[in-house]
Structure formats: C-alpha cells, structure tokens
Design an enzyme around this catalytic site. Structure first.
Site, PDB file in Angstrom:
ATOM      1  N   HIS A  72       0.836  -1.195   0.000  1.00  0.00           N
ATOM      2  CA  HIS A  72       0.000   0.000   0.000  1.00  0.00           C
ATOM      3  C   HIS A  72       0.876   1.252   0.000  1.00  0.00           C
ATOM      4  O   HIS A  72       1.844   1.350   0.751  1.00  0.00           O
ATOM      5  CB  HIS A  72      -0.916   0.025   1.225  1.00  0.00           C
ATOM      6  CG  HIS A  72      -1.966  -1.046   1.191  1.00  0.00           C
ATOM      7  ND1 HIS A  72      -3.001  -1.031   0.303  1.00  0.00           N
ATOM      8  CD2 HIS A  72      -2.107  -2.177   1.927  1.00  0.00           C
ATOM      9  CE1 HIS A  72      -3.756  -2.106   0.495  1.00  0.00           C
ATOM     10  NE2 HIS A  72      -3.231  -2.812   1.463  1.00  0.00           N
ATOM     11  N   TYR A 202      -8.743   5.283   8.088  1.00  0.00           N
ATOM     12  CA  TYR A 202      -8.798   5.698   9.488  1.00  0.00           C
ATOM     13  C   TYR A 202      -9.894   6.751   9.595  1.00  0.00           C
ATOM     14  O   TYR A 202      -9.756   7.844   9.034  1.00  0.00           O
ATOM     15  CB  TYR A 202      -7.459   6.289   9.928  1.00  0.00           C
ATOM     16  CG  TYR A 202      -6.364   5.278  10.145  1.00  0.00           C
ATOM     17  CD1 TYR A 202      -6.019   4.867  11.431  1.00  0.00           C
ATOM     18  CD2 TYR A 202      -5.651   4.734   9.071  1.00  0.00           C
ATOM     19  CE1 TYR A 202      -5.004   3.946  11.650  1.00  0.00           C
ATOM     20  CE2 TYR A 202      -4.629   3.815   9.280  1.00  0.00           C
ATOM     21  CZ  TYR A 202      -4.318   3.426  10.575  1.00  0.00           C
ATOM     22  OH  TYR A 202      -3.310   2.516  10.783  1.00  0.00           O
ATOM     23  N   PRO A 293      -2.518   0.034  18.900  1.00  0.00           N
ATOM     24  CA  PRO A 293      -2.352  -0.439  17.518  1.00  0.00           C
ATOM     25  C   PRO A 293      -2.623   0.604  16.442  1.00  0.00           C
ATOM     26  O   PRO A 293      -2.428   0.320  15.260  1.00  0.00           O
ATOM     27  CB  PRO A 293      -3.372  -1.579  17.431  1.00  0.00           C
ATOM     28  CG  PRO A 293      -4.419  -1.237  18.442  1.00  0.00           C
ATOM     29  CD  PRO A 293      -3.678  -0.567  19.566  1.00  0.00           C
ATOM     30  N   LYS A 297       2.556  -0.215  14.933  1.00  0.00           N
ATOM     31  CA  LYS A 297       3.969  -0.243  15.289  1.00  0.00           C
ATOM     32  C   LYS A 297       4.407  -1.463  16.087  1.00  0.00           C
ATOM     33  O   LYS A 297       5.609  -1.754  16.157  1.00  0.00           O
ATOM     34  CB  LYS A 297       4.323   1.018  16.097  1.00  0.00           C
ATOM     35  CG  LYS A 297       4.281   2.276  15.281  1.00  0.00           C
ATOM     36  CD  LYS A 297       5.448   2.340  14.313  1.00  0.00           C
ATOM     37  CE  LYS A 297       5.249   3.368  13.230  1.00  0.00           C
ATOM     38  NZ  LYS A 297       5.023   2.814  11.921  1.00  0.00           N
ATOM     39  N   TYR A 384       4.791   6.504   9.740  1.00  0.00           N
ATOM     40  CA  TYR A 384       3.977   5.323   9.475  1.00  0.00           C
ATOM     41  C   TYR A 384       4.775   4.283   8.692  1.00  0.00           C
ATOM     42  O   TYR A 384       4.687   3.080   8.962  1.00  0.00           O
ATOM     43  CB  TYR A 384       2.718   5.714   8.704  1.00  0.00           C
ATOM     44  CG  TYR A 384       1.607   4.694   8.760  1.00  0.00           C
ATOM     45  CD1 TYR A 384       0.524   4.859   9.625  1.00  0.00           C
ATOM     46  CD2 TYR A 384       1.616   3.554   7.957  1.00  0.00           C
ATOM     47  CE1 TYR A 384      -0.500   3.929   9.695  1.00  0.00           C
ATOM     48  CE2 TYR A 384       0.604   2.619   8.019  1.00  0.00           C
ATOM     49  CZ  TYR A 384      -0.456   2.804   8.884  1.00  0.00           C
ATOM     50  OH  TYR A 384      -1.461   1.874   8.943  1.00  0.00           O
TER      51      TYR A 384
END
Length: 395
Positions: A72, A202, A293, A297, A384
């Site tokens: 992604h 998100y 979560p 990570k 990220y």
C-alpha cells in the site's frame, strides 16, 4: 545442555532473532509455552513498515510475503464527512507499507527455522532464567514430555511478551516503567468479505473511531472504538456492521458486509520498561514495550529490536561489548519515537469519553491540518512507513 543463545518466546521477535543469529553462525534454542498450532493461528497486527519488509527479504524469509502481501502506498483519513488520501510514495520518496499478517510471518519463520535444523521447543512449562549477571546464564524449562532441562547459555533473549517471565527477572529497583491506559478499546472483526477499499481507512467520527484494514483480497479486518469494559455479547454481527456503516458513511461509497469469522475486544495501552538489558539478558518486543495499535507499530518494533540485537550478540560473543552496551539506548530511541507517534494517532482519531466541544473541534483542526499541509502529511507518512531505517537483514 548448552547453547550460545537461549530465546524465550516463539513470536516474531524470538523466531527472527534465532534466524538472524543462524545467519551469523550462532546457535540458539527457542522455548515457547504454547503449541506450534497456537502460535501459527493467533491473530495479531498485519501492517509491515518499509524497513521491516526489506529486513525479511534480506534475511531470506520474504518469499511468501512477496507473493501474498498487499503493498500500500498510503492511507485514507476520514473526518467531518470527507475522506483524504495520504500518499506515502509521494511524500517519502517511494516508501510503502505491506499488509501481511503477523500470523503469516510466524508461519514463515517457524518453517524456515525447522527446515534449517533450528531448535524450537513448544509447550514447555516452568520456564525460568537465572545467573543473568554471570557470563553463563541458565535457561530452565520442562519440555512437553516432562523432562526438566537447565541450559547453559552465553546470552538469554527475553522475547516472551508482556506477561512473560523475563522482564520480571530484572530487579524491580533497576526497572523504570512508564505506562498509560486509554479510556477506549477496539472491537475487531475478521470478515469473509472482499475489502471495500484499496487502502486502509482511518475514520474519526462523533460516535467513535473506526478502521477498515485489509487481510487478503477476499478477507477484511475492521475495528470499532468501544469502551474498555464493553461486553462482546452485546455486539451481534448485525449491530457491528450497522455501526461500521454509520462511521464510514460517505456519499457514493458502500461498505461490503459478510460473514464474521472471528471477533474480539482489545484494550489500548502504552507501556515502556527501561532498560532493555540486564547483564546477559536482553529484552525484545512486547517484553519491553507495548503501543496502541493505531500506528501499526507493535510488530515492527519487535522486528526492529532483534535487527539491532542480532549483530550486538554476534559482536559480544567475539569479545566486543560496544553494540551490546548500546543496545538498550539504540532500541529505546525508536521505541519512544513510535510510542509518541502511536499516542498522537490514537488521541487525534478517537473520541475521548466525556470530552467537551473544544476537544472535538481541536481534533478536527488537527486532522484537517494533516490532510492539507504537506509538511504535516510528510511527518505522518515518514513515521507510518518506518523511522529511522533498520539495520540490514544479513551480516
């Protein structure tokens, strides 16, 4: 009995450490209190950072990851009835993340260690470590057939998770624990339905956070923010899908529903125990630190720890203690960066129980800044996809 490195825990940290040591010609023994079937079935995180993927490939355990992993190039942030794409490739010079379940990483590592003749003992009991301040610490355990073993080691690696026996083996007077429990949890489902999105979503919503993740082209992973004391029995499948549809709702977009294969509630916490070394004992992964979560990570930190630990052990066994002496500080720098990023993502996206209108407006302001400022979006993308870079996967 004797081995060079005794490893407690057959999760991704312990298994990858054993493999990285084998690449350096170092013997190890992995002991695990669960069965192999359990280790290969437990569902955990599923997003690998750019550096984690490179590490697994360089270590020679990335074949199935390359075939089945879903790469992604970004994520979606959804808030205030809008959905914004954060383009990782553009913002970081081509870095991406890959969706590949921790379950599959564990399967790959177990298969490789056993194929290479690695020693893994499952279903052990009464595990103990002692003599940690000496040059010959001992790993004790009872094997599945009832035989008691005491294995002399040069080094012991505690990769046995938050509830393991290795962290408590460090005297409490020498440990500093910093932690926070969050006032919300995730209700997660694994659903037998193709994902409704090409990348993770998100979603910040007045009713609570929601996350649409992917597991495979035909299986979806989705989450809802709930109270930490929520009763799972009060969430039948129909209610879960209805709530997900509300929190993800956008004109012209539809959430696909399907059979729920499994579901559970996960509490949210940040936890760091320092230092990560005591004598000849080194901690890695959840044995030393846990993050919520939201920032994806946890698994990546475990892999990062052992990427640093393997060369440190190799040098230590050759008589050079410099990398071993620096191990804790080196790992904790990354741990605290990831802990901050995870806290930031979590508090920005979740509805805080009892929060006033001011806090809600501030969250929306922060989200809009990330969605419209290249500098803010770059910071999210850099963290990220993985910061800083990991050491190489081979010596």
């Amino acid at each position: 009995m004797r081995t060079q490195v005794g490893i407690v825990g057959a999760g991704p940290a312990g298994l990858l450490l054993s493999h990285l040591l084998a690449l350096r010609g170092i013997d190890s023994l992995v002991v695990e209190d669960r069965s192999r079937a359990y280790c290969e079935a437990r569902q955990r995180a599923g997003v690998l950072e750019h550096g984690s993927v490179r590490l697994l490939r360089e270590a020679g355990v990335g074949e199935r990851l390359d075939r089945q992993g879903l790469e992604h190039g970004g994520i979606y942030l959804q808030f205030d009835g809008e959905r914004h794409h954060i383009d990782f490739r553009d913002l970081t010079g081509g870095r991406t993340v890959t969706v590949y379940a921790q379950t599959e990483v564990v399967k790959d590592l177990i298969a490789r260690r056993l194929a290479d003749g690695g020693a893994i003992e499952f279903e052990v009991t009464d595990t103990a470590v002692f003599g940690l301040e000496t040059e010959r610490p001992v790993l004790g355990y009872t094997s599945a057939d009832g035989t008691r073993h005491e294995v002399e080691c040069d080094v012991i690696a505690g990769c046995d998770g938050f509830h393991g026996i290795c962290r408590p083996a460090i005297p409490a007077s020498l440990r500093t624990v910093t932690e926070r429990e969050y006032p919300y949890a995730w209700l997660g489902i694994l659903a037998d339905v193709p994902p409704s999105t090409d990348e993770l979503i998100y979603a910040h919503h007045a009713r609570g956070f929601a996350l649409h993740s992917l597991r495979t082209p035909t299986v979806s992973r989705l989450y809802l923010q709930v109270s930490p004391d929520e009763d799972l029995a009060s969430w039948p499948d129909e209610r879960i899908w209805e709530e997900l549809a509300i929190r993800f709702a956008l004109p012209g977009w539809e959430l696909k529903a399907g059979p729920v294969l499994e579901k559970g509630i996960t509490p949210m916490r940040s936890f760091v125990s320092e230092p990560m070394r005591y004598g000849r004992l080194f901690l890695a992964g959840d044995a030393s630190h846990i993050v919520p979560p939201t920032g994806a990570k946890g698994l990546n930190l475990a892999l990062a720890d052992v990427a640093v630990l393997a060369p440190a052990i190799g040098a230590l066994l050759r008589g050079d203690e410099r990398l071993a002496d620096a191990y804790s500080a080196t790992c904790l720098a990354r741990v605290w960066r990831a802990t901050h990023f995870s806290w930031w993502m979590t508090t920005m996206l979740h509805r805080t129980p009892g929060a006033d209108a001011m806090e809600a407006k501030l969250q929306l302001s922060q989200l809009r800044y990330v969605a419209t400022s290249r500098a803010a979006a770059t910071s999210l993308a850099e963290n990220y996809t993985g910061y800083p870079d990991l050491p190489a996967g081979r010596p």
